[in-house]
Design an enzyme around this catalytic site. Structure first.
Site, PDB file in Angstrom:
ATOM      1  N   GLY A  29       0.732  -1.339  -0.215  1.00 46.93           N
ATOM      2  CA  GLY A  29      -0.021  -0.054  -0.079  1.00 46.93           C
ATOM      3  C   GLY A  29       0.749   1.462  -0.039  1.00 46.93           C
ATOM      4  O   GLY A  29       0.329   2.318  -0.116  1.00 46.93           O
ATOM      5  N   CYS A 238     -28.235  -8.670 -15.525  1.00 47.51           N
ATOM      6  CA  CYS A 238     -27.587  -8.356 -16.828  1.00 47.51           C
ATOM      7  C   CYS A 238     -28.702  -8.681 -17.982  1.00 47.51           C
ATOM      8  O   CYS A 238     -29.248  -9.961 -17.980  1.00 47.51           O
ATOM      9  CB  CYS A 238     -26.484  -9.348 -17.330  1.00 47.51           C
ATOM     10  N   CYS A 241     -27.145 -11.881 -20.099  1.00 38.88           N
ATOM     11  CA  CYS A 241     -26.668 -13.170 -19.605  1.00 38.88           C
ATOM     12  C   CYS A 241     -27.471 -13.662 -18.320  1.00 38.88           C
ATOM     13  O   CYS A 241     -27.302 -14.587 -17.736  1.00 38.88           O
ATOM     14  CB  CYS A 241     -25.199 -13.286 -19.094  1.00 38.88           C
ATOM     15  N   CYS A 263     -23.634  -6.779 -18.446  1.00 38.55           N
ATOM     16  CA  CYS A 263     -22.546  -6.808 -17.716  1.00 38.55           C
ATOM     17  C   CYS A 263     -21.407  -5.943 -18.258  1.00 38.55           C
ATOM     18  O   CYS A 263     -21.266  -5.641 -19.632  1.00 38.55           O
ATOM     19  CB  CYS A 263     -22.008  -8.191 -17.835  1.00 38.55           C
ATOM     20  N   CYS A 269     -19.457 -12.213 -19.253  1.00 42.52           N
ATOM     21  CA  CYS A 269     -20.956 -12.268 -19.633  1.00 42.52           C
ATOM     22  C   CYS A 269     -20.952 -13.178 -20.864  1.00 42.52           C
ATOM     23  O   CYS A 269     -21.829 -14.133 -21.157  1.00 42.52           O
ATOM     24  CB  CYS A 269     -21.417 -10.721 -20.321  1.00 42.52           C
TER      25      CYS A 269
END
Lengths: 283, 368
Positions: A29, A238, A241, A263, A269
């Protein structure tokens, strides 16, 4: 490509970048300054991610590049071509087949494995920049782990709006020590970073910083006990899908308010539709 | 309208590049522009691209300008991206601008001085009237005329004005440094930044940015009371010491513009009143840039002279973080890239905020 080294950068530069990566992995980080080079693509278009990818790429690697979750957005195409041309590595659009995935603004929906590396393109690596513009100041705040300013910002959001109003680039604490920008991924993706088996590397070319989250490292979005972090997602399945667990793009279909949700991760997807199709044929 | 998944980014890019190439060439009935023509006749553009591209090569700069359709920032970017791939075989010795072969040299603080004032090729006293004779596509009148340049100008001894002031002890002493100067093309910028780094950043910095910041100091945002001590334009020798030889050899000459500003300094408890220096140096003939740079350099020395830092031009971190036009253009123009993922989450957030606001505004007892 003749006249250029494998993956464009010369070996000296790659070594310099790898040293920065090693340091970044050792201090999760923490933003490590590095001597970012001018790339033949513009600053702000992924030069940090490109330099990190160039430094870690080997001949046997399989590269996937996504922008907004999609493999076929123009900038993703351009970066994928750049490496196909300068390194001659195999490329793929399948998340599961890639060894290195360079991304802008998304984490793939398919969980990543320990033998994969996720490289993020980062525009502004300093999570405190919007609160304190001077990098000399923010560096000191990181050194002292002085993150009160960010907590105050979140508190002010709650006081004004009743909830935290950060929808992307949601600030996270890494390994309980450093406040980090996860890059402008939607807040929806933030939990995927927590204890991810894959190594996560972050490159900011213009700002000349590299940072990292090693595998299985704690990544926690900043929040409060009484106002825990909440996922933001359009409340729809979605349209292609039917997925209810993926992040969705909103697409306008006409000028009378017609819209659909699909998606954002195109590979996820397409894979789901392939599976559904195969199941349909088998039935 | 049915939703069509956006495909074919690859084909679109190819087609766009093809279109761009045709647009760059323009009407094929008009003869193509030669690199040598750009080099010879658009010299100020070439100079700007060399300075901001930080690479002294007139031929490459001219090529970049042609390739970029005259977009000078795009051309500087092309040159930068090329220069970064070049190996470094040596570092030059400091160039000696006192030994410059002068084309132009003026001072605004002395009427006459050793070496004299040399006006040189300048637009300063031209009347800005469009010269329609240049539009006629035949030989320019100027092509027939014998050269106006006096043959001895370049050879005359021309000590730097600052050195003359220095001798009298009126000029604040510069801190000589033995350490090798920093190089921000290899090491990232960090703050506080030394003057070597600052000057390097300004020399590569955007001309327009330096012009505007320098201008702001004149209008009261961190005034430095400047005078043009000297501007000199000409060629200097570049020397290196190859390790196998052990002595300096000249490897070529480069054109430079140098500007030294003389600025007031009231003095302090420990130091007598004296003048201070703002320094500008850049490739080619670029007085506007060198002057802007000298103004901004002096402004950034505010804390060194115990002045309050209140104006943008005095804020080192602000100036250095925003002077590079290749970085700036990249980040500003990246807003053209798709942001629909982030925008989508902003949409959801703002819808939620509006819902919450509506609930709060609804009168008591009514269903939200």
């Amino acid at each position: 490509m003749s006249g250029y080294n494998f993956a464009y950068l010369d070996e000296q530069t790659k070594r310099m970048i790898r040293r920065a990566i090693l340091k970044a992995v050792a201090i999760p980080g923490h933003q490590v300054p590095f001597g970012a080079r001018e790339m033949p693509l513009p600053y702000g278009w992924g030069t940090g991610g490109i330099q990190v990818t160039a430094a870690i790429l080997g001949q046997d690697d399989v590269l996937k590049v996504i922008d907004q979750g999609a493999d076929d957005t123009t900038n993703a195409v351009s970066i994928r071509r750049f490496f196909a041309r300068t390194a001659g590595v195999a490329t793929t659009t399948r998340t599961t087949k890639a060894t290195v995935i360079q991304t802008r603004h998304r984490i793939p929906e398919t969980p990543l494995r320990a033998d994969q590396i996720l490289v993020y393109q980062v525009p502004l690596p300093e999570p405190l920049a919007k609160l304190e513009p001077s990098r000399a100041e923010t560096r000191q705040m990181h050194a002292l782990a002085e993150y009160g300013l960010m907590h105050v910002k979140l508190y002010e959001d709650i006081a004004r709006f009743g909830h935290i109003a950060i929808s992307y680039d949601y600030p996270v604490m890494v390994n309980g020590r450093y406040l980090m920008s996860p890059s402008p991924i939607p807040a929806f993706d933030t939990p995927k970073m927590h204890r991810m088996p894959a190594l996560q590397l972050f490159g900011a070319g213009r700002e000349k910083r590299i940072y990292a989250v090693p595998p299985f490292t704690s990544v926690r979005p900043l929040d409060f006990d009484d106002h825990p972090f909440r996922l933001i997602r359009a409340p729809h399945p979605c349209a292609l899908c039917g997925a209810r667990d993926s992040y969705l793009d909103e697409v306008l279909t006409d000028d009378r308010g017609g819209r659909m949700f699909v998606c954002s991760d195109t590979d996820y997807c397409a894979s789901r539709r392939d599976i559904a199709e195969a199941a349909g044929e088998a039935a | 309208m049915a939703y069509v998944a956006v495909k074919g980014g690859e084909r679109a890019i190819d087609a766009a590049h093809d279109w761009l190439a045709r647009e760059r060439r323009g009407d094929p009935a008009i003869p193509a522009l030669g690199i040598r023509q750009v080099e010879e006749q658009l010299g100020r553009a070439v100079d700007r691209v060399m300075a901001e591209g930080s690479c002294h090569d007139t031929g490459l700069a001219a090529l970049a300008i042609k390739q970029a359709q005259g977009d000078l920032i795009e051309a500087a970017f092309l040159l930068r991206a090329y220069r970064t791939t070049l190996p470094r075989f040596a570092s030059s010795l400091p160039v000696e601008t006192a030994a410059m072969v002068i084309r132009r040299r003026i001072s605004a603080i002395y009427k006459d001085l050793p070496g004299g004032q040399v006006l040189g090729p300048t637009y300063d006293y031209t009347h800005r009237l469009l010269d329609f004779s240049l539009a006629a596509e035949r030989l320019d009148e100027t092509e027939m005329r014998p050269p106006a340049r006096p043959t001895d100008t370049g050879r005359r001894a021309m000590p730097r004005v600052m050195d003359l002031l220095d001798r009298e002890g009126l000029m604040g002493a510069e801190q000589p440094g033995d350490a090798a100067p920093a190089d921000l093309t290899r090491e990232p910028l960090s703050f506080p930044a030394g003057r070597d780094v600052r000057l390097q950043a300004l020399a590569r910095g955007d001309e327009g940015f330096l012009l505007a910041l320098g201008y702001s100091t004149q209008r009261g945002y961190g005034n430095t009371h400047p005078f043009v001590g000297e501007i000199r334009v000409g060629a200097v020798a570049v020397e290196i010491v190859p390790p196998e030889l052990g002595f300096a050899i000249e490897i070529g000459r480069i054109d430079l513009t140098e500007c030294e500003m003389v600025n007031q300094f009231g003095g302090s408890k420990t130091e007598p009143a004296q003048f201070t220096r703002g320094y500008g140096l850049c490739f080619g003939h670029a007085e506007r840039k060198a002057m802007g740079m000298a103004l901004v350099d002096r402004s950034m020395r505010a804390s060194e002279f115990g002045e309050d830092v209140t104006a943008p031009a005095q804020d080192i971190e602000f100036v250095l973080s925003h002077s590079d036009n290749i970085e700036a253009t990249g980040f500003v123009e990246h807003l053209k890239l798709p942001h629909y993922v982030d925008f989508q989450s902003e949409l959801e957030t703002i819808r939620r905020m509006r819902r919450t606001a509506g609930e709060d505004a609804a009168p008591e007892g009514e269903a939200p």
